[in-house]
Design an enzyme around this catalytic site. Structure first.
Site, PDB file in Angstrom:
ATOM      1  N   GLN A  14      36.401   7.160  81.172  1.00 35.22           N
ATOM      2  CA  GLN A  14      35.046   7.387  81.697  1.00 35.22           C
ATOM      3  C   GLN A  14      34.876   8.803  82.239  1.00 35.22           C
ATOM      4  O   GLN A  14      33.755   9.206  82.548  1.00 35.22           O
ATOM      5  CB  GLN A  14      34.721   6.371  82.811  1.00 35.22           C
ATOM      6  CG  GLN A  14      34.719   4.927  82.360  1.00 35.22           C
ATOM      7  CD  GLN A  14      33.642   4.634  81.305  1.00 35.22           C
ATOM      8  OE1 GLN A  14      32.631   5.327  81.204  1.00 35.22           O
ATOM      9  NE2 GLN A  14      33.869   3.615  80.488  1.00 35.22           N
ATOM     10  N   ASP A  47      43.669   7.347  83.510  1.00 34.76           N
ATOM     11  CA  ASP A  47      42.823   6.787  82.464  1.00 34.76           C
ATOM     12  C   ASP A  47      41.488   7.525  82.568  1.00 34.76           C
ATOM     13  O   ASP A  47      40.705   7.280  83.496  1.00 34.76           O
ATOM     14  CB  ASP A  47      42.682   5.283  82.720  1.00 34.76           C
ATOM     15  CG  ASP A  47      41.556   4.657  81.917  1.00 34.76           C
ATOM     16  OD1 ASP A  47      40.832   5.382  81.221  1.00 34.76           O
ATOM     17  OD2 ASP A  47      41.397   3.415  82.012  1.00 34.76           O
ATOM     18  N   CYS A  99      35.668  -5.843  81.718  1.00 35.25           N
ATOM     19  CA  CYS A  99      37.132  -5.738  81.590  1.00 35.25           C
ATOM     20  C   CYS A  99      37.777  -5.392  82.932  1.00 35.25           C
ATOM     21  O   CYS A  99      38.784  -4.661  82.979  1.00 35.25           O
ATOM     22  CB  CYS A  99      37.542  -4.718  80.537  1.00 35.25           C
ATOM     23  SG  CYS A  99      37.042  -5.168  78.886  1.00 35.25           S
ATOM     24  N   HIS A 136      40.545  -1.029  84.726  1.00 34.99           N
ATOM     25  CA  HIS A 136      40.197  -1.666  83.456  1.00 34.99           C
ATOM     26  C   HIS A 136      41.435  -2.417  82.954  1.00 34.99           C
ATOM     27  O   HIS A 136      42.564  -1.975  83.177  1.00 34.99           O
ATOM     28  CB  HIS A 136      39.825  -0.555  82.473  1.00 34.99           C
ATOM     29  CG  HIS A 136      39.231  -1.021  81.192  1.00 34.99           C
ATOM     30  ND1 HIS A 136      39.989  -1.516  80.156  1.00 34.99           N
ATOM     31  CD2 HIS A 136      37.947  -1.054  80.762  1.00 34.99           C
ATOM     32  CE1 HIS A 136      39.192  -1.831  79.146  1.00 34.99           C
ATOM     33  NE2 HIS A 136      37.957  -1.565  79.487  1.00 34.99           N
ATOM     34  N   LYS A 169      33.523   7.190  73.617  1.00 38.51           N
ATOM     35  CA  LYS A 169      32.710   7.198  74.844  1.00 38.51           C
ATOM     36  C   LYS A 169      32.175   8.604  75.127  1.00 38.51           C
ATOM     37  O   LYS A 169      31.458   8.830  76.086  1.00 38.51           O
ATOM     38  CB  LYS A 169      33.535   6.704  76.023  1.00 38.51           C
ATOM     39  CG  LYS A 169      33.922   5.228  75.878  1.00 38.51           C
ATOM     40  CD  LYS A 169      34.681   4.764  77.077  1.00 38.51           C
ATOM     41  CE  LYS A 169      35.422   3.464  76.813  1.00 38.51           C
ATOM     42  NZ  LYS A 169      34.560   2.286  76.788  1.00 38.51           N
TER      43      LYS A 169
HETATM   44  C1  LIG Z   1      38.053   2.941  82.338  1.00 37.67           C
HETATM   45  C2  LIG Z   1      38.369   2.473  80.951  1.00 37.67           C
HETATM   46  N1  LIG Z   1      39.641   2.435  80.544  1.00 37.67           N
HETATM   47  C3  LIG Z   1      39.967   2.042  79.313  1.00 37.67           C
HETATM   48  C4  LIG Z   1      39.028   1.642  78.423  1.00 37.67           C
HETATM   49  C5  LIG Z   1      39.442   1.220  77.054  1.00 37.67           C
HETATM   50  O1  LIG Z   1      38.968   2.138  76.117  1.00 37.67           O
HETATM   51  P1  LIG Z   1      39.173   1.886  74.556  1.00 37.67           P
HETATM   52  O2  LIG Z   1      38.649   0.508  74.297  1.00 37.67           O
HETATM   53  O3  LIG Z   1      38.347   2.943  73.913  1.00 37.67           O
HETATM   54  O4  LIG Z   1      40.612   2.019  74.263  1.00 37.67           O
HETATM   55  C6  LIG Z   1      37.677   1.625  78.804  1.00 37.67           C
HETATM   56  C7  LIG Z   1      36.638   1.119  77.899  1.00 37.67           C
HETATM   57  O5  LIG Z   1      35.640   0.576  78.318  1.00 37.67           O
HETATM   58  C8  LIG Z   1      37.341   2.074  80.094  1.00 37.67           C
HETATM   59  O6  LIG Z   1      36.079   2.101  80.508  1.00 37.67           O
END
Ligand SMILES: Cc1ncc(COP(=O)(O)O)c(C=O)c1O
Length: 410
Positions: A207, A204, A368, A127, A230
């Site tokens: 998910q 990270d 993203c 991401h 999420k």
């Molecule tokens: C794998 C992953 N990392 C990071 C993020 C970013 O999360 P946030 O926008 O809640 O900071 C997302 C959001 O879609 C994600 O799916």
């Protein structure tokens, strides 16, 4: 077609007021959970209770409301600590979300430990939130970024990973589960191998937190970041876990508010963990509501969440595979509830718009993950992503919707 959802799922779904509505004249089918999940009544109540009964700033207030708010906020930290099995509350930092958690580590760890010529190892399926912060610090500190390539089935090229890892690798940062593909990465193997070279690993878990039982001690991971929204909680709140050996040494990320011990005009000494990384008035209500979301997940049970989502995923994978000219992107054996797909000669966006007209919410685009889409030479995918309240009937509606959309678009 399948028989009606089980009693337990019906009861779970009833806890989500937003799911009881019609959209465009059809009962809403919400399949955009990887972007954000819906919130159960208990989380909504936690927010209302906070603002109607004990809204106050925390930690330093001398009055009843401040004390209540502090207790609830710190209780939520303890819940988060237990949720990921961290060693102590002190290693559990509240953040705005995954993105802020990763930026915090990139800047604070980076400024403390990275030197010119060091290497940062990322994945080509990451991401943007797990790419850009590293690109920024790499430029500031003159470090090099290497990327683990992604194979055709949507898994990481682990042979390449082991070849890329070397003595110069100082950080390995990657997604536990890919938001674009659902791939569950072999994080245990990655962490163990990285540690043999002395590299710190950030996961990270944006998910992963909604779907898997996370145990930071068992994983032996150095940092882990996730977002409340999420996993049935509100937006604007998240958690960053870090090992004590790193957090104590790392420079603060931001200055002001709760992160100070003593300030003079000559300089400042910093508060102890976790407050050292929590500058300014935090999202108090968000933290408390995240605690309620954790309670919700614990009540439903991780085993049940995984079983339910895996069943719907398997059902959906088969059902979508039977649609002519539809190709599922991300075919890893070890996968969480994401169905990312493309249909020959149809733009994903057009599918998304037509499904919306039928009351079905999915997401389309690059999710993203532009470098991944570029590598696969596709503009993006259509993505249906699951939460515990999704059923096989939702998949039936999705399949029916895609078939209708195909007729309209072809
Ligand atoms: C794998 C992953 N990392 C990071 C993020 C970013 O999360 P946030 O926008 O809640 O900071 C997302 C959001 O879609 C994600 O799916």
């Amino acid at each position: 077609m399948v028989k009606a959802a089980s009693n337990k799922i019906t009861k779970i779904k009833q806890q989500f007021p937003i799911l009881q509505q019609e959209v465009n004249g059809k009962p809403l089918v919400y399949l955009d959970n990887a972007a954000t999940s819906q919130k159960p009544q208990s989380v909504i109540d936690a927010i209302t209770n906070y603002y109607t009964k004990y809204n106050s700033n925390i930690h330093r207030g001398a009055h009843y409301l401040a004390e209540q708010a502090t207790i609830e906020y710190e209780n939520a930290r303890t819940k988060a600590k237990e949720f990921i099995n961290a060693e102590s509350d002190m290693l559990v930092n509240f953040t705005k979300g995954t993105t802020e958690g990763i930026n915090l580590v990139a800047q604070s760890f980076g400024n403390t430990f990275l030197e010119e010529g060091d290497e940062i190892l990322l994945s080509a399926m990451a991401h943007h939130s797990n790419l850009v912060p590293w690109q920024i610090i790499a430029e500031q500190k003159k470090c090099n970024i290497k990327y683990i390539p992604v194979l055709e089935d949507g898994t990481l090229d682990m042979d390449a990973f082991h070849l890329l890892l070397n003595k110069k690798t100082k950080v390995v940062s990657l997604g536990y589960i890919s938001n674009a593909l659902g791939t569950i990465n072999p994080v245990e193997e990655i962490i163990e191998a990285s540690h043999t070279f002395g590299a710190a690993v950030l996961l990270d878990a944006a998910q992963a937190a909604p779907h898997l039982k996370i145990d930071v001690q068992k994983l032996d991971v150095d940092f882990l970041a996730f977002s409340g929204h999420k996993m049935y909680g509100p937006t604007g709140i998240g958690i960053l876990y870090g090992k004590e050996k790193w957090l104590t040494e790392m420079q603060p990320y931001q200055g002001g508010g709760e992160m100070i011990k003593e300030v003079t005009l000559k300089g400042t000494t910093y508060n102890e963990l976790p407050f050292k990384f929590e500058a300014g008035t935090p999202n108090i209500c968000g933290g408390i509501a995240l605690g309620a979301a954790i309670d919700f997940m614990n009540e439903v049970g991780h085993d049940f969440i995984q079983k339910q989502e895996n069943e719907v995923l398997a059902y959906g994978t088969e059902a979508l595979s039977n649609i002519k000219n539809l190709h599922i992107k991300g075919q890893a054996k070890n996968k969480a509830g994401v169905l990312s797909f493309i249909i020959k000669d149809i733009h994903p966006y057009d599918i998304g718009v037509l499904l919306d007209k039928m009351g079905i919410a999915i997401r389309t685009g690059h999710h993203c993950c532009q470098p991944l889409m570029d590598a696969w030479e596709i503009p993006g995918t259509a993505r249906a992503s699951l939460a515990v309240y999704n059923t096989k009937e939702d998949i039936d509606r999705l399949v029916e919707g895609i078939e209708k959309a195909k007729i309209m678009l072809q």
